[in-house]
Design an enzyme around this catalytic site. Structure first.
Site, short mmCIF file in Angstrom:
data_model
loop_
_atom_site.label_atom_id
_atom_site.label_comp_id
_atom_site.label_asym_id
_atom_site.label_seq_id
_atom_site.Cartn_x
_atom_site.Cartn_y
_atom_site.Cartn_z
N GLY A 1 2.05 2.16 11.00
CA GLY A 1 2.97 3.13 10.95
C GLY A 1 3.57 3.65 12.32
O GLY A 1 4.29 4.62 12.37
N ASN B 1 0.84 -1.09 -0.13
CA ASN B 1 0.11 0.05 0.01
C ASN B 1 0.96 1.23 0.01
O ASN B 1 1.47 1.59 0.98
CB ASN B 1 -0.92 0.15 1.05
CG ASN B 1 -1.63 1.25 1.26
OD1 ASN B 1 -1.97 1.93 0.54
ND2 ASN B 1 -2.38 1.37 2.56
N SER C 1 2.66 -2.00 10.40
CA SER C 1 4.08 -2.00 10.89
C SER C 1 4.65 -3.48 10.45
O SER C 1 5.58 -4.18 11.04
CB SER C 1 4.22 -1.99 12.35
OG SER C 1 3.85 -0.58 12.68
N GLU D 1 -7.28 5.14 7.37
CA GLU D 1 -7.07 6.56 7.10
C GLU D 1 -8.28 7.07 6.18
O GLU D 1 -8.64 8.14 6.54
CB GLU D 1 -5.69 6.65 6.13
CG GLU D 1 -4.55 6.39 7.04
CD GLU D 1 -3.32 6.06 6.33
OE1 GLU D 1 -3.27 5.72 5.21
OE2 GLU D 1 -2.37 5.35 7.16
P1 PGA Z 1 2.08 0.40 7.87
O1 PGA Z 1 1.06 0.64 7.13
O2 PGA Z 1 2.87 -0.94 7.27
O3 PGA Z 1 3.15 1.46 7.34
O4 PGA Z 1 1.97 0.27 9.29
C1 PGA Z 1 -0.13 -0.49 6.75
C2 PGA Z 1 -1.12 0.25 6.38
O5 PGA Z 1 -1.63 1.12 6.59
O6 PGA Z 1 -1.91 -0.35 5.25
#
Ligand code: PGA
Length: 244
Positions: free
Chosen positions: A174, A14, A208, A100
């Site tokens: 994140g 993503n 993450s 999000e």
């Molecule tokens: P991340 O995001 O791997 O940066 O934690 C995952 C996501 O939002 O799909």
């Protein structure tokens, strides 16, 4: 629509609001798709839709995915991109209901359900995201939240053959924090076994994920793959995760 049952693992990149034409050229060079082993893994690159044309025909054996689609099919909806347009641009998968989009852009479970129906009508495999906040986790509400999100956002005509669920605890996105392996497997088992009509769906974990933790997460019995944000922006890191 692609039958997803034939895949052992689904690994979604993503990119979110990242990328440029230069970034894509370098990414494709590092990824070196023609040398990727054709295995039973399904790799999907979810890029910003304005860059689809730079990726079409260059990702094989990986697939192209979108990051959201409009609730509407066409008309006076400035700035929107419909499922039909995504299909027209060779998109085969699409993430919907990402936290999000839910938190920053106010999308509801009902919106996500409409988007899923639009995608299905256009033969695009939906990847429906769900997950709890840190407060909800601390109040022991994780299963209730997930149950509600799934019951309201997965449409009646969905089946495990072509719809994917991604469990992404919002507090893990994140942040570098992830639930324990036991917690992940437990929630995935709950989704797969205890929610009516969702039995045996493919369930991805997101939040993450990187090349250090991907293998132990994907080895869990009830995990069918991962949805990777930050780490997927590094082609070599994404490749490592695919080979985990
Ligand atoms: P991340 O995001 O791997 O940066 O934690 C995952 C996501 O939002 O799909």
């Amino acid at each position: 629509m692609l039958e997803i049952n034939k895949f052992d693992r689904i690994i979604v990149a993503n990119w979110k609001l990242n990328g440029s034409i230069d970034f894509i050229e370098q990414y494709l060079q590092e990824l070196n798709c023609s040398k990727l082993e054709s295995s039973n893994n399904c790799g999907i690159i979810c890029a910003p839709s304005v860059y689809f044309h730079k990726l079409v025909g260059r990702l094989n054996p990986l697939f192209l995915g979108g990051q959201d689609c409009s609730n509407y099919s066409e008309g006076a909806y400035t700035g929107e991109v419909s499922a039909t347009m995504l299909k027209d641009a060779s998109c085969q998968f699409c993430i919907i209901g990402h936290s999000e989009r839910r938190q920053i852009f106010g999308q509801s479970n009902e919106d996500v359900c409409i988007k899923a129906m639009n995608l299905i009508a256009n033969n695009i495999n939906p990847i429906i995201c769900i997950g709890e906040t840190f407060e909800e986790k601390n109040q022991n509400l994780t299963k209730d939240i997930i149950y509600t999100q799934i019951s309201k956002s997965v449409p009646k005509n969905a089946t495990k053959d072509f719809v994917i669920i991604a469990y992404e605890p919002i507090w893990a996105i994140g942040t570098g924090k992830i639930p324990s392996l036991e917690e992940i497997d437990n929630i995935h088992s709950f989704i797969k076994n205890e929610i009516q009509n969702i039995e045996n769906y493919k369930i991805l974990y997101g939040g993450s994920v990187n090349s250090n933790n991907a293998s132990e997460i994907m080895d869990l019995k009830n995990v069918d793959g991962v949805l990777v944000g930050g780490a997927s922006l590094d082609a070599l890191e994404y490749k490592k995760i695919m080979n985990s």
